[in-house]
Design a protein around this motif. Structure first.
Motif, PDB file in Angstrom:
ATOM      1  N   LEU A  68       0.882  -1.131  -0.001  1.00 40.46           N
ATOM      2  CA  LEU A  68      -0.058   0.017  -0.093  1.00 40.46           C
ATOM      3  C   LEU A  68       0.935   1.307   0.013  1.00 40.46           C
ATOM      4  CD1 LEU A  68      -2.811  -0.953   2.822  1.00 40.46           C
ATOM      5  CD2 LEU A  68      -3.215  -0.315   0.292  1.00 40.46           C
ATOM      6  N   THR A 116      -8.961   5.829   1.252  1.00 40.13           N
ATOM      7  CA  THR A 116      -9.312   4.800   2.045  1.00 40.13           C
ATOM      8  C   THR A 116     -10.140   3.518   1.355  1.00 40.13           C
ATOM      9  OG1 THR A 116     -11.320   5.725   2.379  1.00 40.13           O
ATOM     10  CG2 THR A 116      -9.569   6.160   4.017  1.00 40.13           C
ATOM     11  N   ILE A 117     -10.015   2.174   1.976  1.00 41.96           N
ATOM     12  CA  ILE A 117     -10.933   1.306   1.330  1.00 41.96           C
ATOM     13  C   ILE A 117     -12.134   1.156   1.976  1.00 41.96           C
ATOM     14  CG2 ILE A 117     -10.668  -1.150   1.313  1.00 41.96           C
ATOM     15  CD1 ILE A 117      -7.599  -0.811   1.477  1.00 41.96           C
ATOM     16  N   LEU A 134     -11.360  -9.187   2.115  1.00 44.36           N
ATOM     17  CA  LEU A 134      -9.953  -8.748   2.120  1.00 44.36           C
ATOM     18  C   LEU A 134      -8.951  -9.833   2.428  1.00 44.36           C
ATOM     19  CD1 LEU A 134      -8.068  -6.303   2.113  1.00 44.36           C
ATOM     20  CD2 LEU A 134      -8.615  -5.836   4.609  1.00 44.36           C
ATOM     21  N   ILE A 153      -4.852 -10.335   2.678  1.00 41.67           N
ATOM     22  CA  ILE A 153      -3.548  -9.663   2.831  1.00 41.67           C
ATOM     23  C   ILE A 153      -2.578 -10.910   2.511  1.00 41.67           C
ATOM     24  CG2 ILE A 153      -1.825  -8.406   4.189  1.00 41.67           C
ATOM     25  CD1 ILE A 153      -4.387  -7.697   5.884  1.00 41.67           C
ATOM     26  N   THR A 173      -0.204   1.353   5.897  1.00 42.37           N
ATOM     27  CA  THR A 173      -1.422   0.953   6.782  1.00 42.37           C
ATOM     28  C   THR A 173      -2.652   0.927   6.119  1.00 42.37           C
ATOM     29  OG1 THR A 173      -1.785   3.133   7.675  1.00 42.37           O
ATOM     30  CG2 THR A 173       0.167   1.899   8.767  1.00 42.37           C
ATOM     31  N   LEU A 174      -3.491   0.155   6.683  1.00 38.96           N
ATOM     32  CA  LEU A 174      -4.814  -0.412   6.157  1.00 38.96           C
ATOM     33  C   LEU A 174      -5.655   0.697   6.771  1.00 38.96           C
ATOM     34  CD1 LEU A 174      -4.806  -4.142   6.772  1.00 38.96           C
ATOM     35  CD2 LEU A 174      -4.881  -3.101   4.484  1.00 38.96           C
ATOM     36  N   LYS A 175      -6.038   1.689   5.798  1.00 41.05           N
ATOM     37  CA  LYS A 175      -7.049   2.584   6.108  1.00 41.05           C
ATOM     38  C   LYS A 175      -8.346   2.643   5.674  1.00 41.05           C
ATOM     39  CE  LYS A 175      -3.438   6.632   6.587  1.00 41.05           C
ATOM     40  NZ  LYS A 175      -2.356   5.694   6.117  1.00 41.05           N
ATOM     41  N   PHE A 176      -9.627   2.787   6.347  1.00 40.48           N
ATOM     42  CA  PHE A 176     -10.584   2.358   5.977  1.00 40.48           C
ATOM     43  C   PHE A 176     -11.740   3.755   5.943  1.00 40.48           C
ATOM     44  CE2 PHE A 176      -9.169  -1.535   8.085  1.00 40.48           C
ATOM     45  CZ  PHE A 176      -9.032  -2.143   6.784  1.00 40.48           C
ATOM     46  N   ALA A 199       0.791  -6.572   8.730  1.00 40.75           N
ATOM     47  CA  ALA A 199       0.008  -5.528   8.197  1.00 40.75           C
ATOM     48  C   ALA A 199      -0.643  -4.782   9.472  1.00 40.75           C
ATOM     49  CB  ALA A 199      -1.107  -6.228   7.474  1.00 40.75           C
ATOM     50  N   LEU A 246      -3.446  -1.901  11.207  1.00 42.68           N
ATOM     51  CA  LEU A 246      -4.698  -1.071  10.706  1.00 42.68           C
ATOM     52  C   LEU A 246      -4.245   0.408  11.225  1.00 42.68           C
ATOM     53  CD1 LEU A 246      -7.097  -2.991  12.967  1.00 42.68           C
ATOM     54  CD2 LEU A 246      -6.605  -3.524  10.392  1.00 42.68           C
TER      55      LEU A 246
END
Length: 499
Positions: A61, A67-68, A76, A78, A87-90, A114, A116
């Protein structure tokens, strides 16, 4: 495949994947590739809506403000290896602090990671969390966010982790919340940066008022101090390098559960180990009304709290839960149980008629090192008539010796009149333990195998051990000691071996 989109690109503006299209970011052979969702500021930037499809991140990423957007039917994965860059942004459209996915798969090998980035992750719609490989960290600080699995099925909602503990390639580094229902076993594959610290909550009677439990392994030392006693063992030391924090949405007002721990690299100053509970952060410990099953398993809890390993300040070779003597018709059954052994070579069962002078009546091999319950027994086939005293002499592999408490038993049958020790002996230089009243006269004879008298004297019993010794040495062989109580007429003969 025509229904799959392979991307190594960026999305600008709000993008929704329509129809049935799974997105794969990265190259299956090299794990190269990057997903970038552009935007001006986090929360106002662009988003990529999966819209019921699957997003597989095998590449990385690009850290940006986009964002996702998931959903209760989105998936999802990974994938790949090593740490996921960025980082995983939502998006969190409904602003409840969670992003929903039906399935979340963590399968990133080679020390995969991974993180958050801005919201918690919720596995919804009877979906599952798959922890095949890699660590899913719940924020830069692992207590910032959480992974919430709303499916209460104990076996299908969290999958592909090592349910036997101690070693696993995938876990939640941080906070994992699981919904619960009924009497079932819920395992929490949690840990820290390097250690998998599984904890098993075994609900044996449904917990009323509790619908979910948040589990977290805190890598710091537990607070406070401890001073508890169980099975004659005093636990006065907290083990260091981590403890478990189990927090329910509401404490149960009815129901029972057990806890089984699988600790890795937690350091205790002594042994055997045990564990105790404390209200969150309070540092005041108890067993919470529970019963010890093994050193790392207890049953009978009724509420949740911090869980901490404890130990004595020194290493003890065994933890003895009981030692009992049971009278049979013509014998005495001696039984004992351990729930911890460390370098235990053997037990020697010893007997006495006065509670002071003991001799061996048998030997039972130990289990070496064990954290399971082990049961032992030995039969005394020649108990004294009247009071008998027993104890265990426990011997370590390195030769160190420890003694159990002394237990008395009154035997009413036709018991043994006397005992001789040592036997075998080097000469007729032995001690006699005898069942008699003070002042009674005892005639003691020693004869050889041909019936010739070697010794013949009367003794007035003074209530202690009789030392029997002849002036002259005797030849090696078999001899017999005959003792008769001149008052009661009771008489008995025992073989004595001279080596």
């Amino acid at each position: 495949a025509s229904n799959n989109l392979t991307k190594d690109d960026n999305f600008s503006g709000n993008t929704t994947i329509t129809g049935t299209h799974n997105i794969f970011v990265g190259d299956a052979a090299t794990d190269l590739g990057s997903l970038e969702i552009q935007g001006v500021a986090l929360g106002t930037g662009s988003w990529l809506a999966i819209n019921g499809n699957k997003l597989t991140l095998e590449g990385d990423l690009a850290e940006n403000n986009g964002t996702i957007t998931g959903s209760m039917t989105s998936k999802l994965t990974i994938f790949g290896k090593n740490s996921l860059t960025g980082t995983l942004k939502f998006t969190d459209i409904d602003a409840d602090g969670f992003e929903d996915f039906q399935e979340v798969v963590m399968n990133r090998t080679t020390n995969g990671l991974a993180v958050l980035g801005n919201k918690s992750l919720r596995v919804s719609n009877n979906g599952f969390l798959d922890l095949t490989a890699g660590r899913l960290k719940t924020g830069a600080s692992p207590t910032t966010f959480e992974v919430n699995v709303t499916n209460s099925n104990p076996t299908s909602s969290v999958i592909n982790y090592n349910s036997l503990g101690y070693n696993n390639s995938g876990w939640v580094w941080g906070q994992l919340r699981r919904s619960i229902t009924g009497a079932s076993s819920y395992k929490y594959p949690i840990g820290d940066a390097t250690r998998y610290q599984l904890i098993d909550i075994d609900i044996t009677s449904a917990l009323l008022n509790t619908s979910n439990i948040l589990g977290y392994f805190n890598p710091n030392d537990a607070p406070g101090s401890v001073n508890l006693t169980e099975n004659s063992i005093t636990y006065n030391s907290l083990c260091t390098n981590g403890y478990w924090q189990m927090t329910p949405d509401m404490q149960p007002n009815m129901g029972i559960f057990g806890i089984n721990l699988f600790p890795v690299s937690i350091f205790c100053p002594g042994a055997p180990i045990n564990f105790a509970k404390s209200p969150t952060g309070a540092g005041s410990y108890s067993f919470g009304g529970s019963t010890q099953i093994t050193t790392i398993k207890r049953s009978g809890f009724s509420n949740f709290s911090d869980i901490t390993l404890i130990s004595p300040s020194v290493i003890l070779p065994i933890e003895l839960t009981y030692f009992e003597a049971i009278a049979q018709e013509t014998s005495v059954l001696l039984t004992w149980e351990t729930i911890w052994e460390r370098g235990n070579d053997y037990f020697e069962v010893q007997k006495s008629i006065d509670g002071k002078n003991f001799f061996s009546i048998g030997k039972v091999n130990g289990k070496g090192t064990s954290i399971q319950r082990n049961n032992y027994q030995l039969i005394d086939r020649e108990p004294y008539k009247g009071l008998n005293y027993y104890r265990l002499r426990q011997v370590d592999l390195d030769g160190k010796v420890n003694y159990s408490k002394i237990i008395p038993l009154y035997f009413e049958g036709d018991g043994v009149f006397f005992e001789v020790f040592p036997n075998p002996a080097q000469n007729i230089d032995v001690r006699i333990l005898i069942s008699a009243q003070v002042g009674e006269v005892l005639n003691i004879k020693v004869i050889d195998a041909l019936g010739r008298k070697i010794f013949n004297e009367n003794f007035t019993y003074q209530g202690n051990v009789i030392d029997l010794k002849t002036q002259d040495s005797v030849a090696k062989g078999i001899y017999f000691i005959l003792i008769q109580n001149t008052k009661t007429g009771q008489a008995q003969r025992k073989k004595l071996v001279i080596e």
